[in-house]
Design an enzyme around this catalytic site. Structure first.
Site, mmCIF file in Angstrom:
data_model
loop_
_atom_site.group_PDB
_atom_site.id
_atom_site.type_symbol
_atom_site.label_atom_id
_atom_site.label_comp_id
_atom_site.label_asym_id
_atom_site.label_seq_id
_atom_site.Cartn_x
_atom_site.Cartn_y
_atom_site.Cartn_z
ATOM 1 N N TRP A 3 0.859 -1.190 0.000
ATOM 2 C CA TRP A 3 0.000 0.000 0.000
ATOM 3 C C TRP A 3 0.893 1.238 0.000
ATOM 4 C CZ3 TRP A 3 -5.265 -0.518 -0.161
ATOM 5 C CH2 TRP A 3 -6.004 0.652 -0.007
ATOM 6 N N HIS A 23 -0.915 -6.099 5.770
ATOM 7 C CA HIS A 23 -1.824 -5.989 4.612
ATOM 8 C C HIS A 23 -1.053 -6.113 3.301
ATOM 9 C CE1 HIS A 23 -5.248 -5.038 7.156
ATOM 10 N NE2 HIS A 23 -4.304 -4.537 7.942
ATOM 11 N N ASP A 27 -8.253 -9.365 6.446
ATOM 12 C CA ASP A 27 -8.421 -8.208 7.333
ATOM 13 C C ASP A 27 -9.134 -8.674 8.603
ATOM 14 O OD1 ASP A 27 -7.479 -6.531 5.347
ATOM 15 O OD2 ASP A 27 -9.452 -5.675 4.870
ATOM 16 N N HIS A 43 -8.812 -3.688 11.925
ATOM 17 C CA HIS A 43 -8.146 -2.856 10.896
ATOM 18 C C HIS A 43 -8.872 -1.516 10.706
ATOM 19 C CE1 HIS A 43 -6.143 -1.706 7.226
ATOM 20 N NE2 HIS A 43 -7.128 -2.053 6.425
ATOM 21 N N GLU A 50 -8.217 -10.544 0.752
ATOM 22 C CA GLU A 50 -7.824 -9.646 -0.337
ATOM 23 C C GLU A 50 -6.532 -10.117 -1.015
ATOM 24 O OE1 GLU A 50 -9.481 -5.482 1.599
ATOM 25 O OE2 GLU A 50 -7.572 -6.242 2.287
HETATM 26 N N1 LIG Z 1 -7.743 -1.429 3.239
HETATM 27 C C1 LIG Z 1 -6.474 -1.973 2.844
HETATM 28 C C2 LIG Z 1 -5.303 -1.348 3.500
HETATM 29 C C3 LIG Z 1 -5.379 0.064 3.826
HETATM 30 O O1 LIG Z 1 -6.393 0.715 3.750
HETATM 31 C C4 LIG Z 1 -4.122 0.684 4.232
HETATM 32 C C5 LIG Z 1 -2.993 -0.095 4.376
HETATM 33 C C6 LIG Z 1 -1.801 0.464 4.776
HETATM 34 C C7 LIG Z 1 -1.699 1.795 5.016
HETATM 35 C C8 LIG Z 1 -2.817 2.589 4.867
HETATM 36 C C9 LIG Z 1 -4.042 2.038 4.483
HETATM 37 N N2 LIG Z 1 -5.160 2.798 4.353
HETATM 38 C C10 LIG Z 1 -5.057 4.162 4.634
HETATM 39 O O2 LIG Z 1 -5.949 4.951 4.523
HETATM 40 C C11 LIG Z 1 -6.460 -3.408 3.221
HETATM 41 O O3 LIG Z 1 -7.410 -3.861 3.806
HETATM 42 O O4 LIG Z 1 -5.482 -4.076 2.995
HETATM 43 ZN ZN LIG Z 2 -9.179 -4.433 3.419
HETATM 44 ZN ZN LIG Z 3 -6.084 -5.585 4.296
#
Ligand SMILES: N[C@@H](CC(=O)c1ccccc1NC=O)C(=O)O
Ligand SMILES: [Zn+2]
Ligand SMILES: [Zn+2]
Length: 207
Positions: free
Chosen positions: A18, A48, A54, A58, A171
Site C-alpha cells: 500500500w 496488509h 483483514d 483494521h 484480499e
Molecule cells: N484497506 C487496505 C489497507 C489500507 O487501507 C491501508 C494499508 C496500509 C496503510 C494505509 C491504508 N489505508 C489508509 O488509509 C487493506 O485492507 O489491505
Molecule cells: Zn481491506
Molecule cells: Zn487488508
C-alpha cells in the site's frame, strides 16, 4: 501430487505494498556459514501485504483481532464468480447467480492484473453488495484486489458495511488460473494475537 492451486502472491522483495506502508523485507539474521549450524530468517512487512485477510480491528478500534476470527471462515467450500470490467460491484451484479448454499464467495474482477505494480484505481464494493451478501448468509468475500474500498478512501465504507453484515474479507488473491466454479478454499491466518490483518497462503482445489 497436490491438487491445490496456489492463489497467493509470492512474498519476496517484488511484492507491492500500500502506498507509504512498510516494504516487505526478508533477510537472514544468521547464516549457516557463520553459525556452522543454521540459517535463521526474519521478515519485516505490513500485515496488509499481498494475499491477506483483514481483521475488523483494521478499521474499528473495538473490532475483533486476527486471533479472534474463526478459522472455519477460511476453510471449506467457496464459489468463484467472474465480474470483470466494473468500476463498482453492486448487489445487482449478483442477480442471476444461485448463491443460497454459498458461505464463501470469491469474485474474480480482473481489476488488478499486473501484480508487480500497485493499482491506482480498483473496482469498489458498494454497501448494497455487503447487505446482499449478508442476506445470502455469506460470511467470507474474497477478491483479486488489494482493498474492497477505493485506494484513497478514508471512510472505508465497504469494509464497515461488510463487517456490519457479518462478512469477513480476504484480499489480494491471484485468480489468473481460476475459472468460475466450486472449490475448496484454505486460507487460514496466522495466530497473531493483536493482528489487524494477516498474510495467508491461499489455496483452491476443485470441489
Ligand atoms: N484497506 C487496505 C489497507 C489500507 O487501507 C491501508 C494499508 C496500509 C496503510 C494505509 C491504508 N489505508 C489508509 O488509509 C487493506 O485492507 O489491505
Ligand atoms: Zn481491506
Ligand atoms: Zn487488508
Amino acid at each position: 501430487m497436490t491438487r491445490w492451486i496456489d492463489v497467493s502472491q509470492p512474498l519476496d522483495r517484488h511484492v507491492t505494498t500500500w502506498p507509504g506502508d512498510t516494504p516487505f523485507e526478508a533477510t537472514l539474521t544468521w547464516n549457516k556459514a557463520d553459525t556452522g549450524s543454521v540459517n535463521v530468517g526474519k521478515v519485516t512487512m505490513s500485515l496488509h501485504t499481498g494475499t491477506h485477510v483483514d481483521a475488523p480491528f483494521h478499521f474499528d478500534d473495538a473490532g475483533q483481532k486476527i486471533i479472534d476470527l474463526d478459522p472455519d471462515l477460511y476453510i471449506g467450500h467457496a464459489r468463484v464468480i467472474y465480474l470483470p470490467g466494473r468500476t463498482e460491484i453492486t448487489a445487482a451484479d449478483l442477480d442471476g447467480f444461485e448463491l443460497n448454499d454459498v458461505q464463501r464467495l470469491i469474485i474474480k474482477t480482473d481489476g488488478w492484473i499486473d501484480k508487480s505494480t500497485f493499482p491506482e484505481t480498483i473496482p469498489v464494493l458498494t454497501p448494497s453488495l455487503a447487505e446482499r451478501l449478508g442476506e445470502l448468509g455469506i460470511s467470507l468475500i474474497g477478491l483479486d484486489l488489494p482493498s474492497v474500498d477505493a485506494i484513497d478512501s478514508k471512510e472505508m465504507a465497504a469494509h464497515h458495511a461488510l463487517a456490519q453484515h457479518g462478512v469477513h474479507i480476504l484480499e489480494g488473491l491471484v485468480l489468473d488460473a481460476i475459472t468460475p466454479g466450486d472449490y475448496h478454499l484454505n486460507a487460514v491466518p496466522l495466530p497473531l494475537v493483536d493482528g489487524d490483518g494477516s498474510p495467508v497462503r491461499a489455496l483452491l482445489r476443485p470441489y
